[in-house]
Design an enzyme around this catalytic site. Structure first.
Site, PDB file in Angstrom:
ATOM      1  N   HIS A  39     -84.240 -93.031  30.101  1.00  0.00           N
ATOM      2  CA  HIS A  39     -83.020 -93.505  30.774  1.00  0.00           C
ATOM      3  C   HIS A  39     -82.734 -94.991  30.525  1.00  0.00           C
ATOM      4  O   HIS A  39     -81.978 -95.604  31.261  1.00  0.00           O
ATOM      5  CB  HIS A  39     -83.099 -93.225  32.284  1.00  0.00           C
ATOM      6  CG  HIS A  39     -83.102 -91.754  32.593  1.00  0.00           C
ATOM      7  ND1 HIS A  39     -81.986 -91.092  33.057  1.00  0.00           N
ATOM      8  CD2 HIS A  39     -84.078 -90.817  32.473  1.00  0.00           C
ATOM      9  CE1 HIS A  39     -82.289 -89.802  33.239  1.00  0.00           C
ATOM     10  NE2 HIS A  39     -83.547 -89.620  32.876  1.00  0.00           N
ATOM     11  N   THR A  40     -83.356 -95.541  29.520  1.00  0.00           N
ATOM     12  CA  THR A  40     -83.072 -96.947  29.216  1.00  0.00           C
ATOM     13  C   THR A  40     -81.807 -97.077  28.372  1.00  0.00           C
ATOM     14  O   THR A  40     -81.207 -98.146  28.336  1.00  0.00           O
ATOM     15  CB  THR A  40     -84.247 -97.585  28.439  1.00  0.00           C
ATOM     16  OG1 THR A  40     -84.633 -96.685  27.397  1.00  0.00           O
ATOM     17  CG2 THR A  40     -85.439 -97.829  29.342  1.00  0.00           C
ATOM     18  N   GLY A 128     -84.624 -80.369  26.499  1.00  0.00           N
ATOM     19  CA  GLY A 128     -84.740 -81.822  26.471  1.00  0.00           C
ATOM     20  C   GLY A 128     -84.994 -82.406  25.095  1.00  0.00           C
ATOM     21  O   GLY A 128     -85.398 -83.559  24.979  1.00  0.00           O
ATOM     22  N   LEU A 129     -84.754 -81.613  24.041  1.00  0.00           N
ATOM     23  CA  LEU A 129     -84.937 -82.145  22.680  1.00  0.00           C
ATOM     24  C   LEU A 129     -83.595 -82.346  21.963  1.00  0.00           C
ATOM     25  O   LEU A 129     -83.534 -82.462  20.745  1.00  0.00           O
ATOM     26  CB  LEU A 129     -85.846 -81.222  21.861  1.00  0.00           C
ATOM     27  CG  LEU A 129     -87.266 -81.021  22.398  1.00  0.00           C
ATOM     28  CD1 LEU A 129     -88.053 -80.079  21.504  1.00  0.00           C
ATOM     29  CD2 LEU A 129     -88.007 -82.345  22.532  1.00  0.00           C
ATOM     30  N   SER A 130     -82.521 -82.331  22.754  1.00  0.00           N
ATOM     31  CA  SER A 130     -81.184 -82.656  22.234  1.00  0.00           C
ATOM     32  C   SER A 130     -80.630 -81.653  21.234  1.00  0.00           C
ATOM     33  O   SER A 130     -80.123 -82.029  20.176  1.00  0.00           O
ATOM     34  CB  SER A 130     -81.172 -84.042  21.577  1.00  0.00           C
ATOM     35  OG  SER A 130     -81.414 -85.004  22.530  1.00  0.00           O
ATOM     36  N   SER A 131     -80.683 -80.388  21.609  1.00  0.00           N
ATOM     37  CA  SER A 131     -80.048 -79.390  20.737  1.00  0.00           C
ATOM     38  C   SER A 131     -78.544 -79.627  20.685  1.00  0.00           C
ATOM     39  O   SER A 131     -77.904 -79.369  19.665  1.00  0.00           O
ATOM     40  CB  SER A 131     -80.356 -77.980  21.228  1.00  0.00           C
ATOM     41  OG  SER A 131     -79.906 -77.816  22.554  1.00  0.00           O
ATOM     42  N   SER A 132     -77.962 -80.136  21.757  1.00  0.00           N
ATOM     43  CA  SER A 132     -76.513 -80.355  21.748  1.00  0.00           C
ATOM     44  C   SER A 132     -76.140 -81.483  20.787  1.00  0.00           C
ATOM     45  O   SER A 132     -75.183 -81.346  20.012  1.00  0.00           O
ATOM     46  CB  SER A 132     -75.984 -80.637  23.148  1.00  0.00           C
ATOM     47  OG  SER A 132     -76.827 -81.528  23.822  1.00  0.00           O
ATOM     48  N   GLU A 164     -69.251 -85.653  23.449  1.00  0.00           N
ATOM     49  CA  GLU A 164     -70.074 -85.168  24.559  1.00  0.00           C
ATOM     50  C   GLU A 164     -69.583 -85.750  25.891  1.00  0.00           C
ATOM     51  O   GLU A 164     -69.475 -85.050  26.891  1.00  0.00           O
ATOM     52  CB  GLU A 164     -71.552 -85.526  24.318  1.00  0.00           C
ATOM     53  CG  GLU A 164     -72.440 -85.143  25.473  1.00  0.00           C
ATOM     54  CD  GLU A 164     -73.588 -84.222  25.096  1.00  0.00           C
ATOM     55  OE1 GLU A 164     -73.837 -84.006  23.898  1.00  0.00           O
ATOM     56  OE2 GLU A 164     -74.237 -83.714  26.031  1.00  0.00           O
ATOM     57  N   ASP A 176     -79.426 -89.699  21.975  1.00  0.00           N
ATOM     58  CA  ASP A 176     -79.595 -88.427  21.268  1.00  0.00           C
ATOM     59  C   ASP A 176     -78.835 -88.421  19.936  1.00  0.00           C
ATOM     60  O   ASP A 176     -79.373 -88.066  18.888  1.00  0.00           O
ATOM     61  CB  ASP A 176     -79.110 -87.264  22.136  1.00  0.00           C
ATOM     62  CG  ASP A 176     -79.727 -87.295  23.531  1.00  0.00           C
ATOM     63  OD1 ASP A 176     -80.729 -88.015  23.711  1.00  0.00           O
ATOM     64  OD2 ASP A 176     -79.204 -86.622  24.426  1.00  0.00           O
TER      65      ASP A 176
HETATM   66  C1  GLA Z   1     -80.567 -87.432  27.913  1.00  0.00           C
HETATM   67  C2  GLA Z   1     -79.331 -88.232  27.540  1.00  0.00           C
HETATM   68  C3  GLA Z   1     -79.726 -89.520  26.810  1.00  0.00           C
HETATM   69  C4  GLA Z   1     -80.778 -90.298  27.584  1.00  0.00           C
HETATM   70  C5  GLA Z   1     -81.912 -89.391  28.008  1.00  0.00           C
HETATM   71  C6  GLA Z   1     -82.882 -90.069  28.934  1.00  0.00           C
HETATM   72  O1  GLA Z   1     -81.193 -86.972  26.760  1.00  0.00           O
HETATM   73  O2  GLA Z   1     -78.481 -87.464  26.736  1.00  0.00           O
HETATM   74  O3  GLA Z   1     -78.572 -90.306  26.569  1.00  0.00           O
HETATM   75  O4  GLA Z   1     -80.194 -90.951  28.671  1.00  0.00           O
HETATM   76  O5  GLA Z   1     -81.448 -88.223  28.666  1.00  0.00           O
HETATM   77  O6  GLA Z   1     -83.527 -91.120  28.306  1.00  0.00           O
END
Ligand code: GLA
Length: 386
Positions: A39-40, A128-132, A164, A176
């Site tokens: 979340h940085t 949580g691996l950013s499939s989107s 997004e 992501d």
């Molecule tokens: C999700 C969000 C990112 C980031 C992370 C946390 O993946 O899409 O932008 O904020 O959470 O680090």
């Protein structure tokens, strides 16, 4: 990157079935795992991030009628839209990532070509691996390839993030999409979210990154994500800052009483996490075991106690990971609230590590986790014929 024949064979068969004929363009974009920096990104801080060898492919063939016809092989679902009338589609959320990117690119005045496309992904969904982001960046890459123009990777990431934020309606940061577009084979990136610059960080040879998927659904991720973001913004505003990036750990400690208690906790996590990113970026190349262990443990502690993005399954997984053979350190990944976690493991011990974690996690939760090693793969691009 060249097209891997085992996977392309299956996709070509599928393309033939849905659209007749064969695809002419092959594009891909990877998922990501954050090694440090939860979340940085939306606080304009640092993230140590890795584009992984799990990716989304689009096999496409141009059309002349400005129509995009999609088939998702993973979801076994189709979706069709016109480039001149792009609207979101209820009940086909996945297609909105493609539609959103098309709309944003068109808004930029870029020439878009319609296509038939098969989408095939090895990035697990909702974990949580950013499939989107992988789908968005693969889409932008497909439009580049078909349109005969090219964006620089950072601009491409920003446009995908816009899709997004404004089309899909998720208020995510840049992490992501940046990782998916800019990622490099063989190294992590130390990303500075304030100026969107990054530098490669090569991990010591002996370190293997292992994903540990708790398989616990990230139910709170949506609503709580926005809340955390708002609390950070409130903290920055009360402290007179543009973003939390602009305050040191020491100064924040001194001024914490200016903030409501919960906001102060959130801010403390972010400001300390930022420092940890820089620490880990130095510890990983140097194979500084003690530092890796301490920094990752402190990140997880802060995530649970201060930022409150933990989940019961994550605690069980953390315990299993830390007790497993070959472990160097471990922490949360992505937005938290379940999903995947990440472990730093001695090369050569990854198999024993996985067996141990699987057994112990299952014994405690009766859920079969997914444990797999990943390596740093290249960012989004067009694939060449082998
Ligand atoms: C999700 C969000 C990112 C980031 C992370 C946390 O993946 O899409 O932008 O904020 O959470 O680090």
């Amino acid at each position: 990157m060249t097209i891997a024949p085992d996977r392309s064979g299956e996709i070509t068969r599928c393309f033939r079935q849905r659209f007749a004929g064969a695809p002419t363009h092959w594009c891909r974009a990877p998922g990501r795992v954050d090694l440090m920096g939860s979340h940085t990104d939306y606080n304009l801080g640092y993230v140590l991030t890795l584009s992984i060898d799990r990716d989304t492919w689009i096999a496409a063939r141009p059309r002349t009628d400005r129509v995009v016809r999609l088939w998702s092989e993973n979801l076994r679902a189709e979706s069709t839209f016109r480039l001149d009338a792009i609207a979101a589609q209820a009940g086909r959320r996945w297609s909105n990532y493609v539609r959103g990117v098309a709309k944003v690119l068109r808004g930029e005045g870029l020439a878009l070509t319609g296509f038939d496309g098969v989408i095939h992904s090895t990035v697990p969904m909702s974990s949580g691996l950013s499939s989107s982001a992988a789908l968005e960046c693969a889409t932008a890459t497909t439009f580049e390839a078909l349109g005969g123009w090219k964006l620089d990777p950072v601009t491409k990431a920003l446009l995908c993030q816009q899709a997004e934020n404004h089309f899909v309606g998720v208020n995510c940061g840049i992490l992501d999409q940046y990782t998916s577009c800019v990622g490099r084979e063989g190294c992590a990136l130390l990303l500075d979210c304030r100026d969107l610059s990054s530098r490669p960080v090569r991990l010591a040879e002996r370190i293997q990154i292992v994903i540990c998927d708790t398989k616990s659904k990230r139910q709170l991720a949506g609503s709580e994500y926005g809340l955390r973001r708002a609390q950070c913004e409130e903290g920055a505003r009360r402290l007179g800052l543009r973003a939390l990036r602009e305050i040191s750990v020491e100064e924040l400690h001194r001024r914490e009483q200016e903030l409501p208690a919960e906001v102060a906790k959130r801010c403390r996590f972010i400001v300390e996490e930022n420092q940890r990113v820089l620490g880990l970026a130095a510890a990983l190349p140097a194979f500084d075991r003690a530092a890796i262990r301490e920094l990752t443990a402190a990140s997880f502690r802060g995530a649970c106690e201060l930022y409150e993005i933990g989940a019961p399954a994550m605690h069980v997984m953390m315990q299993a990971m830390l007790a497993a053979p070959g472990v160097i350190g471990a922490r949360q990944a992505g937005a938290g609230f379940g999903g995947c976690m990440v472990a730093f493991v001695e090369k050569g011990s990854a198999d024993a590590f996985a067996v141990f974690v699987r057994k112990h996690y299952f014994a405690a939760t009766e859920t079969e986790p997914e444990i797999y090693a990943v390596k740093a793969a290249a960012g989004a691009g067009v694939m060449a014929e082998p």
